[in-house]
Design an enzyme around this catalytic site. Structure first.
Site, PDB file in Angstrom:
ATOM      1  N   MET C   1      -5.351  13.061  -5.725  1.00  0.00           N
ATOM      2  CA  MET C   1      -6.630  12.803  -5.059  1.00  0.00           C
ATOM      3  C   MET C   1      -7.766  13.441  -5.861  1.00  0.00           C
ATOM      4  O   MET C   1      -7.706  14.613  -6.195  1.00  0.00           O
ATOM      5  CB  MET C   1      -6.608  13.379  -3.640  1.00  0.00           C
ATOM      6  CG  MET C   1      -5.751  12.578  -2.685  1.00  0.00           C
ATOM      7  SD  MET C   1      -6.409  10.891  -2.467  1.00  0.00           S
ATOM      8  CE  MET C   1      -5.306  10.314  -1.171  1.00  0.00           C
ATOM      9  N   CYS C   2      -8.732  12.691  -6.152  1.00  0.00           N
ATOM     10  CA  CYS C   2      -9.814  13.138  -7.019  1.00  0.00           C
ATOM     11  C   CYS C   2     -11.135  12.659  -6.404  1.00  0.00           C
ATOM     12  O   CYS C   2     -11.175  12.258  -5.245  1.00  0.00           O
ATOM     13  CB  CYS C   2      -9.639  12.516  -8.403  1.00  0.00           C
ATOM     14  SG  CYS C   2      -7.952  12.667  -9.063  1.00  0.00           S
ATOM     15  N   ARG C   3     -12.186  12.730  -7.143  1.00  0.00           N
ATOM     16  CA  ARG C   3     -13.486  12.174  -6.746  1.00  0.00           C
ATOM     17  C   ARG C   3     -14.057  11.459  -7.958  1.00  0.00           C
ATOM     18  O   ARG C   3     -13.912  11.939  -9.082  1.00  0.00           O
ATOM     19  CB  ARG C   3     -14.463  13.277  -6.301  1.00  0.00           C
ATOM     20  CG  ARG C   3     -13.999  14.139  -5.124  1.00  0.00           C
ATOM     21  CD  ARG C   3     -14.123  13.454  -3.774  1.00  0.00           C
ATOM     22  NE  ARG C   3     -12.976  12.604  -3.477  1.00  0.00           N
ATOM     23  CZ  ARG C   3     -12.784  12.007  -2.283  1.00  0.00           C
ATOM     24  NH1 ARG C   3     -13.641  12.193  -1.277  1.00  0.00           N
ATOM     25  NH2 ARG C   3     -11.747  11.224  -2.098  1.00  0.00           N
ATOM     26  N   VAL C  88     -13.842  13.674 -11.438  1.00  0.00           N
ATOM     27  CA  VAL C  88     -13.347  15.061 -11.389  1.00  0.00           C
ATOM     28  C   VAL C  88     -11.950  15.020 -10.793  1.00  0.00           C
ATOM     29  O   VAL C  88     -11.713  14.401  -9.763  1.00  0.00           O
ATOM     30  CB  VAL C  88     -14.293  15.982 -10.581  1.00  0.00           C
ATOM     31  CG1 VAL C  88     -15.584  16.207 -11.363  1.00  0.00           C
ATOM     32  CG2 VAL C  88     -14.592  15.454  -9.189  1.00  0.00           C
ATOM     33  N   ASN C 115      -8.478   7.275  -7.773  1.00  0.00           N
ATOM     34  CA  ASN C 115      -8.497   8.364  -6.796  1.00  0.00           C
ATOM     35  C   ASN C 115      -7.400   8.015  -5.803  1.00  0.00           C
ATOM     36  O   ASN C 115      -7.543   7.050  -5.048  1.00  0.00           O
ATOM     37  CB  ASN C 115      -9.881   8.426  -6.138  1.00  0.00           C
ATOM     38  CG  ASN C 115      -9.906   9.156  -4.810  1.00  0.00           C
ATOM     39  OD1 ASN C 115     -10.719   8.841  -3.959  1.00  0.00           O
ATOM     40  ND2 ASN C 115      -9.017  10.114  -4.620  1.00  0.00           N
TER      41      ASN C 115
END
Lengths: 283, 283, 283, 283
Positions: C1-3, C88, C115
C-alpha cells in the site's frame, strides 16, 4: 569481473585480511593488478560465521565502494571469525549496482561468490530459471548471472540442510559449470565464460578456476596455506596475492578445484571432465 | 584531487558533455588521465541553471560513484541548460564521503567547485571559521577545505545578492587564494596547496589554476571555445580535455584566471600578484 | 500500500503539487490519512515528461524516504512539466527496499504506478513471468508485484511504440486486472487483491480503483479538475485529497477507470465486466 | 526527538532487544508511543562493545530507516554483546539526514546518544565550538546539537583515556547540561531545551532525563533491572518500555540521573542543583 577472498583457520580479525595486507582486498577495490581494469567499485560484501551464535553467516553488503565505507572499516576492526568470505564487485555492463546484486550471496548456511561472467547469460536465463524448484526460484533477489549460478549449484547439491563435505561441494561446482556450459552451448554462442566460483557452508570451502575456452587464461586465483599443524593452520583463497614478495601464494592451475575440509586439509584437483561431459537430465 | 567541468553557451543536454564525449567527465570518474590516480569515485554532483524558473541553480549530488548512478544518467538525458557545473570527487585522505561533502557547493545563486587540496587545512580551519560572519559560518554543512574556501570567497565578494561581473568574481578568487595562503603561511607549513577553483552565479563564470609553489605544476585545467558569433558561442572549462585529438583545447597557464562574461567573452589573465601580496585586514 | 499522484495540464513546478499543498504527497509519505498505516517511507519516485527534449520520461527514484531527500526537494523546485507521476512507497512485507523496486516503473515512453497488493503474488509469479515475451521478461529489474503487473499490461496493450489512446490504456488496465485475477483464482486463494494502477505514455493517462472482493472498499483514489477551458485545464489524480476543504476532489467510485485524454478530457467508466469475464488465451 | 536504548548485562544477541520485544526499538522507529510524532525514520545507529577484541565500540550507522535495513537485521541476529547502545533518529527541522549525524556518536572508548533538542542551538554553536580544545573541535563530523553536546561532555569529563566511574560520568552529564543552559540563557531565549542523554565507556553507563523548564514534562525515559544476583543482572535504559504489561519498567523521574556501575549497580539521583548553578570557568 570482481575480486574475492576466502578465509578458514583460527579466529582472526576481518581487518587483518581485508585492510592490513600490502595488497589487501580493499586496495584491490581500486587497484587490482591482475585484471585489465583495476576498479572494483560497484559495491561489496562480506559474510562471516560466528559459529557459537548461529550456523548461518552474517552478511554485510553495500552498494557504495569498499574503500570509503566506514561501517565496513569499523566492523572489520571488531569482528573475528574462523571462516569468512569477502568480495568487491565490478558490475558487468548493463547489470544494476544495488545491494541485491552484491556478493556474497547467502542461502541458509551457504555463501557464494563469483568472479567472472557467464557468456550469453541473458539467452539462458529463462531456461535456467525454469529448471529451478520454487524455493530456489523465489530466493533469487537480484539480476546477476552469479546469483543465478548459485541457485543452480544449490539444486545440484541437493538437500541443503544436511552437512556436506568439501568434496561434495567441489563436485557440485563442477556440475554447475557443466550445466551452465550445456545451456550456453545450446544458444550457439562460442564466446568464453569465466567461472571462478567460491562456496562455503561455514565448515568446508570449495572454489574453482575455470574458463570455458581452454586457449584462454582463466581469471586469476591463488591460495595460501600457513601453519604446520592442522590446529593452527590458516588457508586463504584469493583472486590476487595479498602480498607481493610472498613465496606462499600458489596459483591455482586452470580448470582446477580447490577444497578445504573441515579439518583444514587442502586439496587441488583437476576438474572431472567426465562429469563435465556427462549428460544431466534436462530441466 | 577531483575532476570538474563548467559549461556556458546555448542550451544543451547535460549528457552531451557529461556522457557523450570520448573522454567525458563520467569516464574521468574512473579513468582520469591527468592525475596520478585515475579514480574519482567518492561521489559527484551537478548543478544547473533553469533561468526561466529560478535564479538559483538546481543541485543534484550523490555519495555513490558517477559511473553507475542511474538517476544521473536519466537526468542528464532529460535536462538542458545554458550554464552548468559538474564534479566527480576524489576525497582527500580523512575526509568523509557523504552528500554534504559533494561539489558543487551552492549558496543562493552561486555554485562552487574545487579540484585540489589546501595544505594544512586542519591547522587553519578554526581561524578561517572565526573570520566568517554568522550567515556564512552557519551555511557550512560539511567538513571539506573546498566548502570552507567557498565561504571565504563569498565573504570577500561581499553582498551576494547583487549581480556581479566575471571580473569581480575572478578578483575575489585571487583574494581568496591570497587569504588562504596567508593563513597557511602563519602555520609555518611549506607544503604546496593546489587551488583550482570554479565559481558561477549563473551569469558569469570564473576559474583559476594555481599551485602555491611556483616550482610545481598546478592541477590540469583547460578551456575550449566554439562558435564564431557570440550568440552561438559555447565555452567549456574542464580539468581534462573531453576529446583527445581536438586542437580546440587550450591549457590554462599556471597562476591564470579564466573568466567568462555574461556575453560569453573569455578572458585569461595572470593572477594579480599585487593583490596576492597585499595585506588583508586580519579576521 | 502506497500513495501516488498523477498530473496533466499546463506546465507547473513539481513542488507545487509535491510539497506545497496542505496535504501534499510528501506529507503523505509519513502522514497518510486514508490508510491504516500512515507511513510510506520505503523509497519514492517521480517521473516527468519534458516533451521538447524527449518522448521518454525522466525518472528519479531513491530508496530513502521522500520527506528528507534533498535532491527531490531541489529538483521539485527547478523542474516544470505538463505531465508527471509521483509515488511514495510502503513496501509489502518481505519485499526489498531498493531503487529497483521504486515506482514509477518505466518502459520506453510509459510510466506505471501501483497502490495495492496482488494477493498470492508469489503463487502466480512463475506463471506470470512464463507468459511474457523475452523483451518484457528481461525488462523486469525488481521483485515487486507492481512491476510484474506492468509487464502484463504492456503485453496486453500490444505494440508499445505506436501512439495509443487513453481509452485503449484504460481497457488494457481492465484486461490486466482480469488476467491477474484469473491466475490468482487458479491458486484457490480467496484473499482480496487491491489494484489501484496508474499508467501514462506522456500524452494520456489511465488509472483504476479496484478491489477483487466487492464487499470491501478499494484503496482510496480521487481526482480533481480545474480550469474551464481545455487549454487551461489541469487534472490531478491522487490517492488522497491534497487539500482538506476543497470541494474539487471527487472520489473515484469502486471498480471505475479514470482516463485523461491528450486533450484533457476526463472520463470515468465502470470497469467492463464482460472484458473481466472474457477468456484470455492462456500463456 | 528520537528514541534510544542502552543495555548492560550478560552477553545477549542484539536482536533480542532491538527486534524481538513487543514494542521493540525497531518498532519505535515508526510506531513510537510516547512522542507526539511516532516516526523516527531519519537513520539509525548501533554501537556495541566486544571487549575481548577492543576497548573501543563497533559502530554501525545508516541514513536509511531502521525498519527496512537488512544489514542491521543480519548484524542483530549474529552479534552478541554485554554492553550496547542503539538509536533511531527523528531529525530536528533543518538538520541534515546523513550518516555523520547518526547516533550513537563515538569518541575513543565512548558512545553518546541524545533524545531531545537544545533550544537555540544555532545561537550558541559558535560559542560552544570556541570553547573546545582542537582535538574535540576537529572530531566533530556533523552538524547536530547532540554531537556538539558530546564534545562539551568530553571536555568536562577531562582525560578520556583514564577509566572513569559511572558517578563521574553522571556528574559530567549534569555539568554538560549546566554549561549548555548557561550559554542558552545568555541568548535571552526562554524556550525549553530537552536533554535526555546517555553515555558509556563500555564499562559504566550514565543517562539523564531533563527538561530546562520545570513546568514541562521531559522526554520519556525508563529503566528496567532483571536478575537477582549481580552476575546475572541485566539493565536496560530505554526511551519507551519495550513491553507493555511489564511491571518491571520504572519511569525515571524528571531531572534525575541513572547510573549503572561496572558491577551493574543501578543508582538514581536527583540532579545536583548546586552543580547546575555553579560557575564554570568561561571558555
Amino acid at each position: 569481473m570482481c575480486r574475492f577472498l576466502c578465509y578458514k583457520g583460527p579466529q582472526i580479525l576481518l581487518a587483518d585480511l581485508l585492510y592490513r595486507p600490502q595488497h589487501s582486498l580493499i586496495l584491490q577495490s581500486f587497484k587490482a593488478r591482475e585484471r585489465t581494469e583495476p576498479l572494483n567499485g560497484d559495491g561489496f560484501g562480506v559474510g562471516w560465521y560466528a559459529t557459537n551464535i548461529s550456523p548461518t553467516p552474517c552478511v554485510f553488503t553495500s552498494l557504495t565502494p569498499a574503500w570509503s565505507n566506514q561501517n565496513l572499516r569499523r566492523l572489520s576492526e571488531h569482528v573475528e571469525s574462523s571462516c569468512f568470505f569477502a568480495h568487491v564487485r565490478a558490475a558487468s555492463p548493463g547489470m544494476r549496482v544495488g545491494e541485491e546484486n552484491c556478493h556474497p550471496f547467502q542461502h541458509h548456511r551457504f555463501l557464494w561468490m563469483h568472479n567472472g561472467t557467464i557468456e550469453g547469460f541473458w539467452q539462458i536465463r529463462r531456461r535456467l530459471r525454469a529448471s529451478l524448484p520454487d524455493q530456489l526460484y523465489d530466493a533469487i533477489q537480484g539480476t546477476t548471472d552469479s546469483e543465478h549460478a548459485f541457485a543452480v549449484f544449490l539444486q545440484l547439491l541437493g538437500d541443503t540442510e544436511r552437512v556436506c563435505s568439501a568434496k561434495e561441494m567441489g563436485q557440485a561446482l563442477v556440475l554447475t559449470i557443466a550445466q551452465l556450459e550445456r545451456w550456453t552451448a545450446e544458444t550457439g554462442s562460442s564466446a568464453p565464460s569465466y567461472f571462478n566460483f567460491a562456496v562455503t557452508d561455514g565448515q568446508s570451502i570449495a572454489a574453482v578456476r575455470y574458463v570455458s575456452n581452454p586457449a584462454l587464461e582463466p581469471a586469476s586465483l591463488y591460495y595460501s596455506v600457513a601453519g604446520k599443524h592442522a590446529n593452527e593452520r590458516t588457508v586463504v583463497i584469493a583472486s590476487e596475492r595479498l602480498n607481493e614478495d610472498s613465496t606462499d601464494w600458489i596459483r591455482v592451475a586452470p580448470n582446477h578445484v580447490v577444497t578445504i575440509t573441515q579439518e583444514l586439509t587442502v586439496n587441488i584437483e583437476l576438474m572431472d571432465v567426465v562429469r563435465l561431459g556427462s549428460k544431466m537430465s534436462p530441466p
